[in-house]
Design a protein around this motif. Structure first.
Motif, PDB file in Angstrom:
ATOM      1  N   GLY A 186       2.340   1.921  -3.471  1.00 26.77           N
ATOM      2  CA  GLY A 186       1.304   2.375  -4.391  1.00 26.77           C
ATOM      3  C   GLY A 186       0.835   3.783  -4.103  1.00 26.77           C
TER       4      GLY A 186
ATOM      5  N   VAL B  23      -2.412   3.609  -5.411  1.00 20.86           N
ATOM      6  CA  VAL B  23      -3.327   3.757  -4.279  1.00 20.86           C
ATOM      7  C   VAL B  23      -3.697   5.231  -4.152  1.00 20.86           C
TER       8      VAL B  23
ATOM      9  N   VAL C 226       0.833  -1.204   0.000  1.00 22.95           N
ATOM     10  CA  VAL C 226       0.000   0.000   0.000  1.00 22.95           C
ATOM     11  C   VAL C 226       0.870   1.258   0.000  1.00 22.95           C
TER      12      VAL C 226
ATOM     13  N   MET D 157      -7.187   0.949  -3.965  1.00 20.68           N
ATOM     14  CA  MET D 157      -6.072   0.488  -4.789  1.00 20.68           C
ATOM     15  C   MET D 157      -6.624   0.027  -6.142  1.00 20.68           C
TER      16      MET D 157
END
Length: 300
Positions: free
Chosen positions: A37, A87, A34, A92
């Motif tokens: 991203g 993200v 995460v 996402m």
């Protein structure tokens, strides 16, 4: 071995520009995924290895198809899926340029088992939705007020929207904090949203500012509180149409370097973006142009 117990491999780009060797990380560590991203659009490749354990590789700045040999080197085999992901807020988006149904299903199963704490949308390279995954709500989050639960009738939306924009931006950053602090910040954000619901906007703004400062101190965010508030104020104003038109024209020029059916897909997507701009739906138009840029980056 279950998917939840399995591990994934992550390839990160070093400061010197050369790729690091694949690193095996135990299953359940979704924060790295995460976090990368949220920084930038990042390439990924996924498959199962010879023991049917999931193998996920990511690499900022790399064309995703270049990760395929690394999957094979790690013992992976077909079916494989690869593409890019990014993200934004609590979502996402994974653009699967190579998307065998079984590989996408295995990737979804792996993510579900390890709880990325964000919504995941799986799309093909034309932007069509293939599948989706909603995060499971843990017991610790049971008392957390959701952004969608905020309802403020009788209050000027111009006063509420900037606060909600800041709350939405900071929410995915909170999951990068260490465990106890993460729970404390989540409770703080829940309280701030409750204060907004109650019409106590000044108290909510103070609490959101404190959360922003806490996140900035742990290095999960590069903005300080003053910058966050200034940016939120700017977001209240409509972005000039000229900037988006200029971006669309630049994309049109770049598409000249792409041949065949992929160019036709990009051209159709750009026409959709142009229609959305004409309708003054800037947010959706920018989302479409984001996907076009990602596809161009992989194709050129």
């Amino acid at each position: 071995m279950s998917l939840a117990e399995c591990s994934m491999s992550i390839v990160l780009k070093g400061s010197g520009g050369s790729a690091m060797q694949p690193t095996r990380i135990e299953g359940g560590d979704m924060r790295t995924l995460v976090r990368e991203g949220a920084k930038r659009r990042t390439s990924f490749a996924f498959c199962l290895d010879g023991k049917n354990d999931p193998l996920l590789l990511i690499q900022p700045g790399s064309k995703p198809e270049k990760l395929r040999p690394l999957l094979k080197k790690e013992g992976g085999g077909p079916p494989m899926t690869w593409g890019t992901f990014v993200v934004r807020s609590d979502e996402m988006e994974m653009i699967c340029e190579q998307a065998p149904a079984k590989a996408v299903t295995n990737l979804k199963r792996f993510l579900r088992a390890n709880k990325p704490k964000v919504n995941v949308l799986f799309r093909d390279d034309g932007g069509n939705l293939l599948d989706s995954l909603k995060p499971e709500k843990s017991k610790n989050d049971a008392d957390v007020t959701a952004l969608d639960d905020v309802d403020t009738p009788g209050i000027d939306p111009k006063l509420v929207k900037p606060l909600l924009a800041r709350a939405k931006r900071i929410k995915p950053k909170i999951v990068q904090a260490p465990g106890p602090l993460e729970r404390k910040l989540k409770r703080g954000l829940s309280k701030a949203l409750s204060l907004i619901n109650a019409g106590k906007l000044e108290d909510a703004q103070t609490l959101i500012t404190m959360i922003e400062q806490a996140v900035a101190r742990i290095g999960a965010d590069r903005e300080d509180a003053d910058s966050s508030m200034k940016r939120a104020d700017r977001e209240r104003q409509t972005r000039p149409l000229g900037a988006d038109l200029k971006r669309a024209k630049k994309l049109r020029t770049s598409m000249g370097q792409v041949a065949g059916g992929k160019r036709e897909k990009l051209d159709r997507a750009l026409r959709v973006a142009a229609r959305l701009l004409k309708q003054r739906d800037h947010d959706k138009a920018r989302e479409v142009m984001d996907r076009i840029e990602a596809a161009l980056g992989a194709a050129i």
